[in-house]
Design a protein around this motif. Structure first.
Motif, PDB file in Angstrom:
ATOM      1  N   SER A  60      91.752  52.740  74.590  1.00  0.00           N
ATOM      2  CA  SER A  60      90.227  52.755  73.863  1.00  0.00           C
ATOM      3  C   SER A  60      90.140  52.294  72.579  1.00  0.00           C
ATOM      4  O   SER A  60      89.730  52.442  71.714  1.00  0.00           O
TER       5      SER A  60
ATOM      6  N   ASP B  87      91.880  58.457  89.571  1.00  0.00           N
ATOM      7  CA  ASP B  87      91.287  57.094  88.717  1.00  0.00           C
ATOM      8  C   ASP B  87      91.926  57.021  87.387  1.00  0.00           C
ATOM      9  O   ASP B  87      92.489  58.492  87.086  1.00  0.00           O
TER      10      ASP B  87
ATOM     11  N   ASN C 216      89.427  48.176  88.194  1.00  0.00           N
ATOM     12  CA  ASN C 216      88.538  47.385  89.311  1.00  0.00           C
ATOM     13  C   ASN C 216      86.811  46.803  88.452  1.00  0.00           C
ATOM     14  O   ASN C 216      86.658  47.718  87.607  1.00  0.00           O
TER      15      ASN C 216
ATOM     16  N   LYS D  92     102.981  55.551  72.800  1.00  0.00           N
ATOM     17  CA  LYS D  92     101.845  56.154  72.666  1.00  0.00           C
ATOM     18  C   LYS D  92     101.381  57.792  73.346  1.00  0.00           C
ATOM     19  O   LYS D  92     100.117  58.057  72.706  1.00  0.00           O
TER      20      LYS D  92
ATOM     21  N   ARG E 173     104.363  56.980  94.702  1.00  0.00           N
ATOM     22  CA  ARG E 173     102.957  56.415  94.440  1.00  0.00           C
ATOM     23  C   ARG E 173     102.524  57.111  92.854  1.00  0.00           C
ATOM     24  O   ARG E 173     101.286  55.064  92.727  1.00  0.00           O
TER      25      ARG E 173
ATOM     26  N   LEU F  49      94.202  45.113  87.724  1.00  0.00           N
ATOM     27  CA  LEU F  49      94.394  45.899  88.166  1.00  0.00           C
ATOM     28  C   LEU F  49      93.120  46.732  87.916  1.00  0.00           C
ATOM     29  O   LEU F  49      92.973  47.713  88.818  1.00  0.00           O
TER      30      LEU F  49
ATOM     31  N   LYS G 288      88.777  46.489  99.573  1.00  0.00           N
ATOM     32  CA  LYS G 288      90.083  46.473  99.192  1.00  0.00           C
ATOM     33  C   LYS G 288      90.737  47.498 100.410  1.00  0.00           C
ATOM     34  O   LYS G 288      92.319  46.542 101.090  1.00  0.00           O
TER      35      LYS G 288
ATOM     36  N   GLN H 137      95.419  44.665  78.783  1.00  0.00           N
ATOM     37  CA  GLN H 137      94.518  45.318  78.142  1.00  0.00           C
ATOM     38  C   GLN H 137      94.400  47.391  78.479  1.00  0.00           C
ATOM     39  O   GLN H 137      94.282  46.576  80.360  1.00  0.00           O
ATOM     40  N   GLY H 138      94.307  47.859  78.305  1.00  0.00           N
ATOM     41  CA  GLY H 138      94.718  49.101  78.776  1.00  0.00           C
ATOM     42  C   GLY H 138      95.700  50.154  79.213  1.00  0.00           C
ATOM     43  O   GLY H 138      95.988  49.945  80.838  1.00  0.00           O
ATOM     44  N   PHE H 139      96.490  50.342  77.912  1.00  0.00           N
ATOM     45  CA  PHE H 139      98.022  51.029  78.404  1.00  0.00           C
ATOM     46  C   PHE H 139      97.759  52.236  78.752  1.00  0.00           C
ATOM     47  O   PHE H 139      99.243  53.362  78.212  1.00  0.00           O
ATOM     48  N   GLY H 140      96.788  52.432  80.368  1.00  0.00           N
ATOM     49  CA  GLY H 140      97.538  53.927  80.802  1.00  0.00           C
ATOM     50  C   GLY H 140      97.876  53.956  82.360  1.00  0.00           C
ATOM     51  O   GLY H 140      99.569  53.462  81.690  1.00  0.00           O
ATOM     52  N   ASN H 141      97.617  54.722  82.877  1.00  0.00           N
ATOM     53  CA  ASN H 141      98.760  54.484  83.874  1.00  0.00           C
ATOM     54  C   ASN H 141      99.292  53.148  84.684  1.00  0.00           C
ATOM     55  O   ASN H 141      99.982  52.864  84.809  1.00  0.00           O
ATOM     56  N   ALA H 142      98.071  52.314  85.218  1.00  0.00           N
ATOM     57  CA  ALA H 142      98.121  51.175  85.842  1.00  0.00           C
ATOM     58  C   ALA H 142      99.024  50.401  84.521  1.00  0.00           C
ATOM     59  O   ALA H 142     100.144  49.811  84.699  1.00  0.00           O
TER      60      ALA H 142
ATOM     61  N   LYS I  47      84.122  56.717  96.939  1.00  0.00           N
ATOM     62  CA  LYS I  47      84.278  57.310  95.296  1.00  0.00           C
ATOM     63  C   LYS I  47      83.331  58.272  94.790  1.00  0.00           C
ATOM     64  O   LYS I  47      82.920  58.329  95.579  1.00  0.00           O
TER      65      LYS I  47
ATOM     66  N   ASN J 180      90.050  45.606  70.364  1.00  0.00           N
ATOM     67  CA  ASN J 180      90.651  45.549  71.538  1.00  0.00           C
ATOM     68  C   ASN J 180      89.429  43.880  72.397  1.00  0.00           C
ATOM     69  O   ASN J 180      89.780  43.106  73.359  1.00  0.00           O
TER      70      ASN J 180
ATOM     71  N   ALA K  88      91.977  48.110  82.242  1.00  0.00           N
ATOM     72  CA  ALA K  88      91.312  49.209  81.234  1.00  0.00           C
ATOM     73  C   ALA K  88      89.635  49.760  82.199  1.00  0.00           C
ATOM     74  O   ALA K  88      89.546  50.741  83.301  1.00  0.00           O
TER      75      ALA K  88
HETATM   76  P1  NAD Z   1      93.830  55.726  82.805  1.00  0.00           P
HETATM   77  O1  NAD Z   1      92.986  56.268  82.400  1.00  0.00           O
HETATM   78  O2  NAD Z   1      95.166  55.846  82.730  1.00  0.00           O
HETATM   79  O3  NAD Z   1      94.334  54.576  81.591  1.00  0.00           O
HETATM   80  C1  NAD Z   1      93.208  53.701  81.417  1.00  0.00           C
HETATM   81  C2  NAD Z   1      93.572  53.257  79.996  1.00  0.00           C
HETATM   82  O4  NAD Z   1      92.760  51.892  79.659  1.00  0.00           O
HETATM   83  C3  NAD Z   1      93.085  54.471  79.465  1.00  0.00           C
HETATM   84  O5  NAD Z   1      94.915  54.055  78.463  1.00  0.00           O
HETATM   85  C4  NAD Z   1      92.465  53.524  78.016  1.00  0.00           C
HETATM   86  O6  NAD Z   1      92.492  54.272  76.657  1.00  0.00           O
HETATM   87  C5  NAD Z   1      91.940  51.996  78.307  1.00  0.00           C
HETATM   88  N1  NAD Z   1      90.737  51.974  77.852  1.00  0.00           N
HETATM   89  C6  NAD Z   1      89.489  52.330  77.999  1.00  0.00           C
HETATM   90  N2  NAD Z   1      88.672  51.427  77.188  1.00  0.00           N
HETATM   91  C7  NAD Z   1      89.068  50.444  76.847  1.00  0.00           C
HETATM   92  C8  NAD Z   1      88.784  49.350  76.402  1.00  0.00           C
HETATM   93  N3  NAD Z   1      87.747  49.137  76.323  1.00  0.00           N
HETATM   94  N4  NAD Z   1      89.981  48.482  75.762  1.00  0.00           N
HETATM   95  C9  NAD Z   1      91.925  48.317  75.903  1.00  0.00           C
HETATM   96  N5  NAD Z   1      91.529  49.864  76.888  1.00  0.00           N
HETATM   97  C10 NAD Z   1      90.949  50.945  77.341  1.00  0.00           C
HETATM   98  O7  NAD Z   1      93.412  55.241  84.262  1.00  0.00           O
HETATM   99  P2  NAD Z   1      94.115  54.121  84.852  1.00  0.00           P
HETATM  100  O8  NAD Z   1      94.305  54.959  86.720  1.00  0.00           O
HETATM  101  O9  NAD Z   1      95.100  53.271  84.610  1.00  0.00           O
HETATM  102  O10 NAD Z   1      93.129  52.883  85.954  1.00  0.00           O
HETATM  103  C11 NAD Z   1      92.817  51.848  84.787  1.00  0.00           C
HETATM  104  C12 NAD Z   1      92.099  51.231  85.960  1.00  0.00           C
HETATM  105  O11 NAD Z   1      92.981  50.508  86.999  1.00  0.00           O
HETATM  106  C13 NAD Z   1      90.317  51.672  86.385  1.00  0.00           C
HETATM  107  O12 NAD Z   1      89.621  50.533  86.222  1.00  0.00           O
HETATM  108  C14 NAD Z   1      91.109  52.251  88.125  1.00  0.00           C
HETATM  109  O13 NAD Z   1      89.680  52.143  88.528  1.00  0.00           O
HETATM  110  C15 NAD Z   1      92.052  50.953  88.211  1.00  0.00           C
HETATM  111  N6  NAD Z   1      93.038  51.175  88.569  1.00  0.00           N
HETATM  112  C16 NAD Z   1      93.520  52.206  89.324  1.00  0.00           C
HETATM  113  C17 NAD Z   1      94.105  52.980  90.484  1.00  0.00           C
HETATM  114  C18 NAD Z   1      95.508  53.929  89.996  1.00  0.00           C
HETATM  115  O14 NAD Z   1      96.218  53.761  91.223  1.00  0.00           O
HETATM  116  N7  NAD Z   1      95.521  54.345  88.847  1.00  0.00           N
HETATM  117  C19 NAD Z   1      94.410  51.978  91.605  1.00  0.00           C
HETATM  118  C20 NAD Z   1      93.841  51.261  91.434  1.00  0.00           C
HETATM  119  C21 NAD Z   1      92.275  50.960  90.705  1.00  0.00           C
END
Ligand code: NAD
Length: 421
Positions: A240, A143, A326, A259, A183, A324, A91, A214-219, A103, A288, A303
């Motif tokens: 999740s 992460d 990995n 959320k 950031r 988004l 990357k 899919q995966g409504f977290g940070n990214a 990592k 999911n 996610a």
């Molecule tokens: P996060 O913990 O903020 O969010 C992850 C989200 O995914 C959570 O809301 C979780 O509930 C959800 N999740 C988990 N399993 C799931 C499933 N089976 N179906 C649907 N949702 C599911 O993490 P993040 O920092 O947003 O990271 C998410 C991905 O992005 C990871 O693979 C991470 O390695 C990658 N990433 C993150 C960053 C970063 O700056 N945060 C940078 C590069 C890559």
């Protein structure tokens, strides 16, 4: 199904073969330069002692200090951390920043720990790794389930151990203690820049395109909000516990507020005014696995790894996949998507905005500078657009998909540094 590391390595080897790179390059990149495994004792709030297993993998530093996030997850294991470290080397090379790949992770369900226990575990991990990390050696970042508060503990503990204020030891810190503006949203923002480039190349209009996330977290939450602002219609989001789909569109700002409040989008009221854009009559809860195969133009995977595989790749209806996360698509899944003509913006390109702004943060810390949000955004856009242009032209040159093209582009840059020529 191959384990994550073997899968990631197989993809890199395939690209090395296509690009006709010397065997010595793969011989070196095949294994990480060093692997650290630590057992961290933590005094729990109830007085008991627990040991948490932690890892740090330093894959390759030919381009610069190792760089990569720290993941807190119950399923963290050495194979996963090795794979993520390898992807970090690739990357950083795709976006042409002078950093290597690393990592880390701790096998823990951090949601079950109190803040005090989480801090003690993080500080313990930092103390044990202090001899091998540092601003010129290895720079962790957030992460999955780690954030700016966790980074501030690492910064503080590392500075205490080495007896010197060392903000450059981690990135993703809170702004007030040396974090970079931009950031928090950088991973998503970088993904949006490359997606917009692709949409432009395809002659499409964002206003006519639908997106499932899919995966409504940070990214994932940032990308949904940024795409919504660009005019795309968000039709599904999940975490999740499961997801919500609304054909007429979701307001991601309202959905995210809900959320945060209720811990999961699954707990949000479908009929609630907070959640949807129009009435909500066409909204429903989805599993999911269902979310991945919903009708939409763009599927954002934000996610975890191994989400698109031979089990579901034939059923994906999106025409573009934005990775988004990995490693969200495994090798078999990737081959099926490619055969079906689905365009994949691969992880090492699509999510490289995070490490790019991490690099900007580190530069600001090392030079004692503070860049404006506009300056960070402009520099990020420049890096992402340039990387996308290069990957696109490699893909045309070799007649391969964007994942192979991104890997070839990375190997081109890495080869002289790794082989010392
Ligand atoms: P996060 O913990 O903020 O969010 C992850 C989200 O995914 C959570 O809301 C979780 O509930 C959800 N999740 C988990 N399993 C799931 C499933 N089976 N179906 C649907 N949702 C599911 O993490 P993040 O920092 O947003 O990271 C998410 C991905 O992005 C990871 O693979 C991470 O390695 C990658 N990433 C993150 C960053 C970063 O700056 N945060 C940078 C590069 C890559």
């Amino acid at each position: 199904m191959l384990p994550f590391y073997e899968n990631a390595l197989a993809l890199v080897k395939k690209a090395a073969k296509t690009g006709n790179f010397p065997q010595d390059l793969m011989t070196i990149l095949e294994e990480p330069q060093s692997i650290h495994s630590v057992n961290i004792p933590v005094r729990m709030d109830n007085g008991s002692l627990r040991i948490f297993r932690g890892f740090r993998v330093q894959h390759n530093n030919a381009a610069g200090p190792y760089k990569g996030g720290i993941r807190y997850h119950p399923e963290v294991n050495m194979n996963e951390v090795k794979a993520l470290a390898l992807l970090m080397t690739m990357k950083c090379a795709v976006v042409n920043i002078p950093l290597g790949g690393g990592k880390g992770g701790i096998e823990v369900d951090s949601r079950k720990l109190s803040k005090k226990e989480l801090e003690a575990m993080t500080r313990g991990y930092t103390r044990m790794l202090a001899p091998v990390i540092g601003p010129d050696k290895d720079i962790p970042a957030p992460d999955v389930y780690t954030d700016s508060t966790v980074m501030s503990w690492i910064y503080d503990e590392y500075s205490r151990v080495v007896g010197k204020d060392s903000p450059g030891v981690v990135t993703g810190k809170p702004i007030e203690i040396g974090g970079s503006l931009g950031r928090a949203s950088a991973t998503a923002q970088g993904g949006v820049y490359v997606l917009l480039e692709l949409v432009k190349k395809l002659g499409k209009n964002p206003k006519d395109m639908t997106v499932a996330v899919q995966g409504f977290g940070n990214a994932g939450s940032f990308v949904a909000k940024l795409l919504y602002k660009e005019g795309f219609k968000i039709v599904a989001v999940s975490d999740s516990k499961g997801g919500m789909a609304c054909l007429s569109g979701i307001d991601p700002v309202k959905a995210h507020t809900c959320k945060i409040d209720k811990q999961s989008v699954m707990e949000c009221e479908i009929a609630s005014e907070m959640f949807h854009v129009h009435g909500g009559a066409d909204c429903r809860k989805v599993s999911n696995s269902e979310l991945l195969t919903l009708p939409c133009d763009i599927l954002v995977l934000s996610a975890l790894e191994n989400q698109v595989t031979s089990a579901n790749a034939e059923s994906i209806q999106a025409k573009i996949v934005l990775e988004l996360a990995n490693g969200p698509t495994n090798m078999e899944g990737d081959a099926i998507l490619e055969r079906r003509g689905i365009l994949v913006l691969p992880d090492i390109l699509a999510n490289a905005g995070g490490v790019t702004v991490s690099y900007f943060e580190w530069v600001q810390n090392m030079k004692g500078e503070k860049w404006s949000e506009e300056a960070v955004a402009a520099k990020l856009k420049g890096k992402m657009v340039e990387a996308m242009g290069e990957v696109w032209s490699v893909s045309e040159q070799y007649k391969v998909g964007l994942r192979q093209a991104a890997l070839i582009s990375a190997l081109r840059r890495l080869a002289p540094m790794v082989l010392g020529t």
